[in-house]
Write a protein that holds these residues in place. Structure first.
Motif, PDB file in Angstrom:
ATOM      1  N   TYR A 120      -5.562 -16.615  -4.531  1.00  0.00           N
ATOM      2  CA  TYR A 120      -4.647 -15.600  -5.042  1.00  0.00           C
ATOM      3  C   TYR A 120      -5.298 -14.807  -6.173  1.00  0.00           C
ATOM      4  O   TYR A 120      -5.003 -13.626  -6.361  1.00  0.00           O
ATOM      5  CB  TYR A 120      -3.355 -16.241  -5.538  1.00  0.00           C
ATOM      6  N   SER A 146       9.514 -11.972  -7.770  1.00  0.00           N
ATOM      7  CA  SER A 146       8.668 -13.119  -8.076  1.00  0.00           C
ATOM      8  C   SER A 146       7.263 -12.951  -7.513  1.00  0.00           C
ATOM      9  O   SER A 146       6.272 -13.275  -8.179  1.00  0.00           O
ATOM     10  CB  SER A 146       9.304 -14.402  -7.542  1.00  0.00           C
ATOM     11  N   ARG A 147       7.136 -12.432  -6.291  1.00  0.00           N
ATOM     12  CA  ARG A 147       5.804 -12.233  -5.722  1.00  0.00           C
ATOM     13  C   ARG A 147       5.050 -11.142  -6.448  1.00  0.00           C
ATOM     14  O   ARG A 147       3.854 -11.243  -6.715  1.00  0.00           O
ATOM     15  CB  ARG A 147       5.900 -11.893  -4.227  1.00  0.00           C
ATOM     16  N   GLU A 155       0.785  -6.622  -0.524  1.00  0.00           N
ATOM     17  CA  GLU A 155       1.147  -7.900   0.060  1.00  0.00           C
ATOM     18  C   GLU A 155       1.274  -7.764   1.573  1.00  0.00           C
ATOM     19  O   GLU A 155       1.515  -6.688   2.115  1.00  0.00           O
ATOM     20  CB  GLU A 155       2.459  -8.431  -0.534  1.00  0.00           C
ATOM     21  N   ALA A 170       1.629 -11.580  -8.383  1.00  0.00           N
ATOM     22  CA  ALA A 170       0.447 -10.783  -8.040  1.00  0.00           C
ATOM     23  C   ALA A 170      -0.114 -10.085  -9.270  1.00  0.00           C
ATOM     24  O   ALA A 170      -1.335 -10.001  -9.453  1.00  0.00           O
ATOM     25  CB  ALA A 170       0.803  -9.757  -6.962  1.00  0.00           C
ATOM     26  N   THR A 175       4.249  -4.696  -3.728  1.00  0.00           N
ATOM     27  CA  THR A 175       4.797  -6.040  -3.505  1.00  0.00           C
ATOM     28  C   THR A 175       6.304  -6.025  -3.295  1.00  0.00           C
ATOM     29  O   THR A 175       6.978  -6.996  -3.604  1.00  0.00           O
ATOM     30  CB  THR A 175       4.432  -6.954  -4.694  1.00  0.00           C
TER      31      THR A 175
END
Length: 452
Positions: free
Chosen positions: A359, A57-58, A153, A62, A130
């Motif tokens: 972000y 998900s991150r 990240e 991103a 990530t």
């Protein structure tokens, strides 16, 4: 405030000076119009090709931030150790950008497995790192070796050895004039930048103390499925295992800790604290504590109190507050982003409803730097803040008073593990930590657990 101090960033035989916050931009060290050297992308090229390493998900978020931040960027490669995770990420991104050319990842550019990241990196100008934190030093090292610009990240490592490896790779990135942006997005938030500017102007005087918070409910848990090996179970639940993600101090409160380091212009020299497992005591919660409290002391004499917890049904807050000789600064929380004098008169309130998302903005500045020939390098401050957070949970796990030098140079690992080198790893590889006969995992015990 902001005075220079010495820090042993690499090892006991080599020391570098920590750069004052007033001498760097909020986004990182701007090195001017230096030549790009061996960088994969030359300023003025039409298209920046992106590879996504870690498609959860991150990572998907991103990638969306990167693709939405500017024109002339295209996702061309993806890598993940979980095939269905890569497939889901590709479906989401290709659907979102269906009417554009921003997602162009043919099947032969989708790499599944522990070593797929190398091939994906080779196809790009910019790589997005990530994955769970444990793999970050390895992936960053490879990206720099291949001469690629990097967004990675936070955090950058889970232990001091990993921090030292990232710093060493950062030296090589700097030699190649590679851009490195780290997802400590408060540094790219206009609210935080404006408050930092006013702090540097002396509007609250010298920082004497501060409080930072990341108190929230529990992380999600993925129920163990038939056919999962122990290693797969732990990776799919990486937030709950120290070797994968550290602790909440590292994975989440690093944002607050980074703000403290940034605003003070220095990193702490000592840490002590306490923590434990009060509510999340089941075997499904792995190893990490559900609450931590850390007291950091800085060279200036300032003391920052840091607290985090993951307990349901209690008061939650995520913010930072700094107490100065002339007033108080809050970045959010009940007071909002404000500055008050010592009589509690409001002197400034930040209004920025139309601000760009930090972000997105971290990618905007990354791509602008690449195209202009400037260089942004977040490696140093991100490594310092990562190490500050690691020292914090080392202190709560052990119950000991720790000094910066001994923590940074520690090679003690609470649970022995190998480096999980990708050419040697399969899903049947033994996980670095094993459950006991009752199914519970070993948990740190203050006064017993050794971290040095």
């Amino acid at each position: 405030m902001g005075k220079e101090i010495k820090s042993p960033f690499f090892n006991k035989l080599s020391r570098r000076e920590f750069v004052k916050a007033s001498s760097i931009t909020a986004g990182g060290l701007l090195l001017g119009s230096l030549p790009l050297g061996t960088s994969a992308y030359a300023a003025g090229s039409d298209m920046l090709k992106i590879a996504l390493i870690g498609c959860g998900s991150r990572g998907t978020g991103a990638a969306a931030n990167a693709l939405s931040s500017t024109e002339g960027v295209q996702l061309v490669a993806m890598a993940d150790i979980l095939e269905e995770q890569l497939a889901d990420s590709y479906r989401i991104l290709s659907t979102r950008y269906a009417d554009t050319d921003k997602v162009n990842v043919p099947e032969e550019h989708k790499f599944v497995g522990f070593d797929g990241f190398k091939d994906a990196i080779s196809l790009a100008d910019v790589v997005l790192l990530t994955t769970p934190t444990f793999f970050r030093p390895l992936h960053f090292d490879e990206a720099v070796h291949q001469g690629k610009h990097v967004f990675m990240e936070k955090p950058v490592a889970v232990d001091p050895a990993g921090v030292r490896r990232v710093l060493e790779a950062g030296k090589k990135a700097k030699e190649q004039n590679l851009n490195v942006v780290v997802g400590l997005q408060r540094r790219y938030d206009m609210r935080y930048r404006e408050l930092h500017r006013r702090l540097q102007d002396g509007q609250i005087g010298e920082i004497i103390s501060g409080q930072v918070y990341w108190n929230q409910g529990p992380f999600f848990i993925r129920e163990r499925q038939p056919g999962w090996s122990e290693l797969e179970h732990q990776i799919r639940n990486h937030f709950h295992f120290i070797w994968q993600a550290g602790d909440q101090v590292l994975d989440q409160m690093i944002h607050n800790i980074d703000v403290a380091n940034w605003y003070l212009g220095e990193h702490p020299v000592t840490a002590q604290g306490m923590g434990g497992r009060e509510v999340r005591t089941g075997k499904e919660y792995g190893q990490i504590f559900d609450h931590n409290f850390i007291e950091y002391t800085y060279p200036s004499g300032a003391v920052i109190s840091a607290q985090c917890r993951q307990i349901p049904g209690v008061f939650n807050i995520v913010t930072e507050r700094f107490n100065g000789s002339k007033g108080f600064l809050s970045t959010g929380g009940p007071e909002g982003p404000t500055i008050h004098d010592r009589r509690k008169n409001e002197l400034f309130r930040y209004e920025g409803e139309d601000d760009p998302s930090p972000y997105d903005h971290e990618h905007v500045e990354l791509f602008d730097a690449i195209r202009s020939g400037n260089t942004i390098d977040n490696t140093e401050y991100a490594s310092i803040s990562t190490m500050t957070a690691i020292m914090g949970f080392m202190a709560t796990y052990s119950g000991q008073f720790l000094e910066w030098d001994e923590a940074l140079n520690s090679d003690k690992r609470m649970y022995p593990h190998h480096d999980l080198l990708p050419e040697d790893v399969t899903w049947d590889t033994p996980a670095p930590v094993q459950p006991k006969e009752d199914g519970y995992y070993p948990v740190p015990v203050p006064g017993v657990t050794e971290v040095l």
